[in-house]
Design an enzyme around this catalytic site. Structure first.
Site, PDB file in Angstrom:
ATOM      1  N   HIS A  32       0.825  -1.213   0.000  1.00 26.16           N
ATOM      2  CA  HIS A  32       0.000   0.000   0.000  1.00 26.16           C
ATOM      3  C   HIS A  32       0.854   1.257   0.000  1.00 26.16           C
ATOM      4  O   HIS A  32       0.532   2.247  -0.669  1.00 26.16           O
ATOM      5  CB  HIS A  32      -0.959  -0.008   1.188  1.00 26.16           C
ATOM      6  N   HIS A  55      -9.216  -2.094  -5.273  1.00 30.70           N
ATOM      7  CA  HIS A  55      -8.116  -2.406  -4.359  1.00 30.70           C
ATOM      8  C   HIS A  55      -7.126  -3.371  -5.007  1.00 30.70           C
ATOM      9  O   HIS A  55      -5.911  -3.282  -4.755  1.00 30.70           O
ATOM     10  CB  HIS A  55      -8.630  -3.006  -3.052  1.00 30.70           C
ATOM     11  N   ASP A  78      -3.081  -2.994  -5.363  1.00 30.47           N
ATOM     12  CA  ASP A  78      -2.064  -4.001  -5.037  1.00 30.47           C
ATOM     13  C   ASP A  78      -1.113  -4.236  -6.210  1.00 30.47           C
ATOM     14  O   ASP A  78       0.106  -4.384  -6.018  1.00 30.47           O
ATOM     15  CB  ASP A  78      -2.732  -5.320  -4.652  1.00 30.47           C
ATOM     16  N   HIS A 101      -1.355 -11.341  -4.785  1.00 28.34           N
ATOM     17  CA  HIS A 101       0.044 -10.940  -4.621  1.00 28.34           C
ATOM     18  C   HIS A 101       1.022 -11.949  -5.207  1.00 28.34           C
ATOM     19  O   HIS A 101       2.039 -11.558  -5.785  1.00 28.34           O
ATOM     20  CB  HIS A 101       0.360 -10.719  -3.140  1.00 28.34           C
TER      21      HIS A 101
END
Length: 301
Positions: free
Chosen positions: A76, A232, A236, A259
């Site tokens: 972030h 979001h 990422d 991720h």
């Protein structure tokens, strides 16, 4: 996308709870000279961002700089640096996990802007792909392709009855308003599983969106943004790609993003020197033939 390299004018610090360990941790952001890159510092030793430090995890991003120094949940902060255009920065943290704040990049953006932005004379540098990069994991996929107009499109299947899609253009969309406020999320049915694995010990409704299977937010305030979960995931991706050391100019598509896919793509790009090259802003502008008159004031293009 921004023309010149930037750092912050003044040191700034704050503290908060780490999402996974649940401990209180402080964060200090410090100005850095032009060309330094984004670096993490511990006990006087400075470690610049580099893919060799990646430790692939499923739920967050970890940089393992040495056997005694790792930093967790950096994505972030790195996304905020990408969105604001910060190229040079020193980061210090009291624990091996950054504070999570509200689960988005918004607090980090506010910290950077509160510290003041200092612009250097040197141009920003960008990574440009020469060939496609693809990462497949089960039904999930991440594809990065060479493109004149860099963008990200994600499709997020949250459950069998609910999914979200979102799109972000590096050149025409406003990161601070459209991406930075988007919070991390989890399905209610997955919370106990993650806690049993030692994760989200500091989690609560103040730092994440918790979803029912039908996509309903259990948070009293509901969603901040339309398609907040998909936005979001774009956040990422932006943060994870910054581990390359510079923003990556590509056409990016991800189905069921995560991720581990992002970080494996970073490692693939870094390992294959022939897959990409680096350009200064003016060179990139000439390559893409984009006019500054067509772009929003937030961006240099």
């Amino acid at each position: 996308m921004y023309q010149y390299r930037k750092t912050i004018r003044n040191m700034i610090e704050d503290e908060g709870v780490a999402i996974h360990s649940g401990v209180s941790t402080s964060l200090r952001l410090i100005p850095a000279p032009s060309g330094s890159g984004i670096c993490f510092r511990r006990s006087g030793v400075v470690y610049p961002l580099h893919p060799r430090y990646i430790e692939v995890k499923n739920f967050h991003t970890v940089l393992k700089f040495s056997s005694t120094f790792s930093v967790h949940t950096v994505e972030h902060l790195l996304a905020a640096c990408c969105g604001v255009g910060i190229t040079d920065l020193i980061v210090e943290t009291s624990q091996e996990e950054l504070p999570f704040f509200d689960g988005s990049a918004l607090h980090f953006v506010q910290m950077l802007e509160s510290a003041g932005i200092q612009e250097f004379e040197e141009e920003s540098e960008y990574i440009v792909l020469k060939e496609a990069v693809c990462v497949l994991e089960g039904n999930s996929r991440l594809v990065l392709e060479p493109a004149g107009v860099p963008m990200i499109h994600v499709n997020v299947p949250i459950s069998s009855c609910y999914q979200e899609e979102a799109h972000f253009s590096f050149l025409t969309d406003d990161f601070n308003y459209g991406i930075a406020p988007a919070r991390t999320f989890s399905k209610f049915s997955e919370i106990e599983y993650m806690r049993q694995r030692g994760l989200i010990q500091g989690g609560n409704l103040g730092c994440a969106v918790v979803l029912e299977e039908d996509g309903t937010a259990l948070n009293p305030e509901g969603f901040r943004l339309p398609q907040e979960c998909a936005r979001h995931k774009i956040l990422d991706i932006l943060g994870d790609l910054m581990i390359l050391g510079s923003p990556c100019v590509a056409s990016i598509y991800s189905y069921a993003p995560g991720h581990s896919r992002n970080l494996k793509a970073v490692q693939l790009i870094a390992k294959n020197a022939d897959s990409h090259y680096r350009l200064k802003y003016s060179e990139l502008k000439a390559l893409t033939q984009l006019s500054s008159e067509k772009k929003t004031a937030k961006y240099a293009f």
